[in-house]
Design a protein around this motif. Structure first.
Motif, PDB file in Angstrom:
ATOM      1  N   SER A  31       0.848  -1.194   0.000  1.00 42.25           N
ATOM      2  CA  SER A  31       0.000   0.000   0.000  1.00 42.25           C
ATOM      3  C   SER A  31       0.882   1.241   0.000  1.00 42.25           C
ATOM      4  O   SER A  31       2.083   1.185   0.306  1.00 42.25           O
ATOM      5  CB  SER A  31      -0.894   0.006   1.247  1.00 42.25           C
ATOM      6  OG  SER A  31      -0.109   0.280   2.403  1.00 42.25           O
ATOM      7  N   ALA A  32       0.278   2.380  -0.316  1.00 42.33           N
ATOM      8  CA  ALA A  32       1.015   3.653  -0.313  1.00 42.33           C
ATOM      9  C   ALA A  32       1.571   3.947   1.072  1.00 42.33           C
ATOM     10  O   ALA A  32       2.695   4.442   1.207  1.00 42.33           O
ATOM     11  CB  ALA A  32       0.094   4.782  -0.775  1.00 42.33           C
ATOM     12  N   LYS A  33       0.807   3.626   2.132  1.00 39.72           N
ATOM     13  CA  LYS A  33       1.266   3.902   3.497  1.00 39.72           C
ATOM     14  C   LYS A  33       2.485   3.050   3.843  1.00 39.72           C
ATOM     15  O   LYS A  33       3.431   3.519   4.472  1.00 39.72           O
ATOM     16  CB  LYS A  33       0.139   3.662   4.507  1.00 39.72           C
ATOM     17  CG  LYS A  33      -0.929   4.751   4.476  1.00 39.72           C
ATOM     18  CD  LYS A  33      -1.934   4.588   5.599  1.00 39.72           C
ATOM     19  CE  LYS A  33      -3.018   5.642   5.551  1.00 39.72           C
ATOM     20  NZ  LYS A  33      -2.558   7.003   5.794  1.00 39.72           N
ATOM     21  N   THR A  34       2.473   1.782   3.432  1.00 37.74           N
ATOM     22  CA  THR A  34       3.631   0.913   3.684  1.00 37.74           C
ATOM     23  C   THR A  34       4.853   1.414   2.930  1.00 37.74           C
ATOM     24  O   THR A  34       5.956   1.492   3.478  1.00 37.74           O
ATOM     25  CB  THR A  34       3.318  -0.544   3.283  1.00 37.74           C
ATOM     26  OG1 THR A  34       2.321  -1.067   4.170  1.00 37.74           O
ATOM     27  CG2 THR A  34       4.554  -1.430   3.351  1.00 37.74           C
ATOM     28  N   GLU A  68      -0.858  -4.292  10.206  1.00 40.56           N
ATOM     29  CA  GLU A  68      -1.326  -4.041   8.837  1.00 40.56           C
ATOM     30  C   GLU A  68      -1.587  -5.364   8.107  1.00 40.56           C
ATOM     31  O   GLU A  68      -2.569  -5.503   7.384  1.00 40.56           O
ATOM     32  CB  GLU A  68      -0.301  -3.219   8.051  1.00 40.56           C
ATOM     33  CG  GLU A  68      -0.269  -1.758   8.423  1.00 40.56           C
ATOM     34  CD  GLU A  68       0.753  -0.982   7.598  1.00 40.56           C
ATOM     35  OE1 GLU A  68       1.279  -1.518   6.602  1.00 40.56           O
ATOM     36  OE2 GLU A  68       1.023   0.175   7.965  1.00 40.56           O
ATOM     37  N   ARG A  69      -0.698  -6.343   8.314  1.00 40.82           N
ATOM     38  CA  ARG A  69      -0.883  -7.653   7.674  1.00 40.82           C
ATOM     39  C   ARG A  69      -2.161  -8.317   8.191  1.00 40.82           C
ATOM     40  O   ARG A  69      -2.917  -8.919   7.434  1.00 40.82           O
ATOM     41  CB  ARG A  69       0.333  -8.548   7.927  1.00 40.82           C
ATOM     42  CG  ARG A  69       0.208  -9.918   7.265  1.00 40.82           C
ATOM     43  CD  ARG A  69       1.459 -10.746   7.434  1.00 40.82           C
ATOM     44  NE  ARG A  69       1.772 -10.927   8.843  1.00 40.82           N
ATOM     45  CZ  ARG A  69       2.939 -11.367   9.292  1.00 40.82           C
ATOM     46  NH1 ARG A  69       3.918 -11.644   8.448  1.00 40.82           N
ATOM     47  NH2 ARG A  69       3.152 -11.516  10.574  1.00 40.82           N
ATOM     48  N   SER A  94      -5.153   3.938   7.931  1.00 38.94           N
ATOM     49  CA  SER A  94      -4.196   3.247   8.796  1.00 38.94           C
ATOM     50  C   SER A  94      -4.955   2.187   9.603  1.00 38.94           C
ATOM     51  O   SER A  94      -6.198   2.192   9.646  1.00 38.94           O
ATOM     52  CB  SER A  94      -3.563   4.245   9.765  1.00 38.94           C
ATOM     53  OG  SER A  94      -4.542   4.695  10.694  1.00 38.94           O
ATOM     54  N   PRO A  95      -4.253   1.257  10.267  1.00 38.66           N
ATOM     55  CA  PRO A  95      -4.947   0.288  11.120  1.00 38.66           C
ATOM     56  C   PRO A  95      -5.861   0.947  12.151  1.00 38.66           C
ATOM     57  O   PRO A  95      -6.977   0.483  12.376  1.00 38.66           O
ATOM     58  CB  PRO A  95      -3.801  -0.477  11.795  1.00 38.66           C
ATOM     59  CG  PRO A  95      -2.704  -0.437  10.779  1.00 38.66           C
ATOM     60  CD  PRO A  95      -2.815   0.935  10.160  1.00 38.66           C
ATOM     61  N   GLY A 134     -10.002  -9.025  17.942  1.00 36.71           N
ATOM     62  CA  GLY A 134      -8.649  -9.048  18.489  1.00 36.71           C
ATOM     63  C   GLY A 134      -7.841  -7.830  18.097  1.00 36.71           C
ATOM     64  O   GLY A 134      -7.105  -7.279  18.897  1.00 36.71           O
ATOM     65  N   ILE A 135      -8.000  -7.400  16.857  1.00 31.27           N
ATOM     66  CA  ILE A 135      -7.225  -6.260  16.376  1.00 31.27           C
ATOM     67  C   ILE A 135      -7.775  -4.971  16.963  1.00 31.27           C
ATOM     68  O   ILE A 135      -7.034  -4.121  17.397  1.00 31.27           O
ATOM     69  CB  ILE A 135      -7.231  -6.218  14.836  1.00 31.27           C
ATOM     70  CG1 ILE A 135      -6.546  -7.471  14.302  1.00 31.27           C
ATOM     71  CG2 ILE A 135      -6.533  -4.976  14.322  1.00 31.27           C
ATOM     72  CD1 ILE A 135      -6.575  -7.586  12.807  1.00 31.27           C
TER      73      ILE A 135
END
Length: 198
Positions: A31-34, A68-69, A94-95, A134-135
């Motif tokens: 992604s662009a953020k990564t 993110e994953r 973002s997450p 969980g996330i």
């Protein structure tokens, strides 16, 4: 399976990076953020990866963080969301923003991504409300940062025991509040099981 790569950032483009690991260049979709988080060409980088395997291709997708994953896996579990759409969503959210969008059922927030219409955005927030337990817990409260990993692991443990995501999140959240930020995994799981049994 390739869980992560550590090597030299050889090059980047609009939708991928090439990581040189011991002389082998791995092309990793991202992604662009990564891509922004990776740094500049020549830097030593570590990237979390997900390997996508189909009849006609094998592809690596990379992420700046494990969270993110996790979100990529959740997003692609929704019918109609492939790798390209998931990365488009992660390019704009973002997450933490995904946590917020799912928790508030804010489909307009998700629909900001290219290729995501209102119907798909609604399906994403609806289907992920329970799955993201969980996330969501990891970023839910300001005091959760030191225990985020233990809390997420505790939720995962309860899910493996057959609890539904919402039940597991609620029980671990209550246990985490009672035990405080420094609580270990064992203590969290034990207390969460007692709370879930009530």
């Amino acid at each position: 399976m390739i869980a992560h790569l550590k090597g030299i950032l050889a090059s980047t483009a609009s939708d991928h990076a090439v990581i040189d690991v011991g002389g082998v260049g791995y092309l990793v979709g991202a992604s662009a953020k990564t891509l922004d988080a990776l740094g500049i060409t020549g830097d030593i980088v570590t990237i979390h990866t997900e390997m996508l395997v189909a009849e006609d291709f094998i592809r690596l997708v990379g992420f700046a963080t494990g969270e993110e994953r996790d979100w990529f896996r959740l997003l692609t579990s929704v019918q109609g969301v492939g790798a390209r759409v998931a990365l488009a969503i992660q390019s704009v959210l973002s997450p933490d923003e995904l946590n917020t969008a799912v928790a508030r059922q804010d489909k307009a927030m998700v629909a900001r991504a290219n290729g995501v219409g209102p119907k798909l955005a609604e399906r994403i927030v609806r289907e992920l409300k329970d799955k993201a337990g969980g996330i969501v817990l990891g970023g839910a409260s300001p005091g959760a940062a030191p225990a985020g990993g233990a809390s997420a692991d505790a939720v995962s443990a309860l899910l493996n025991l057959g609890f539904r995501p919402a039940e597991a999140s609620a029980a671990v959240g209550a246990a985490s509040d009672e035990l405080g930020a420094g609580a270990g995994l064992d203590a969290l799981v034990r207390l969460a099981l007692r709370k879930a049994a009530k």
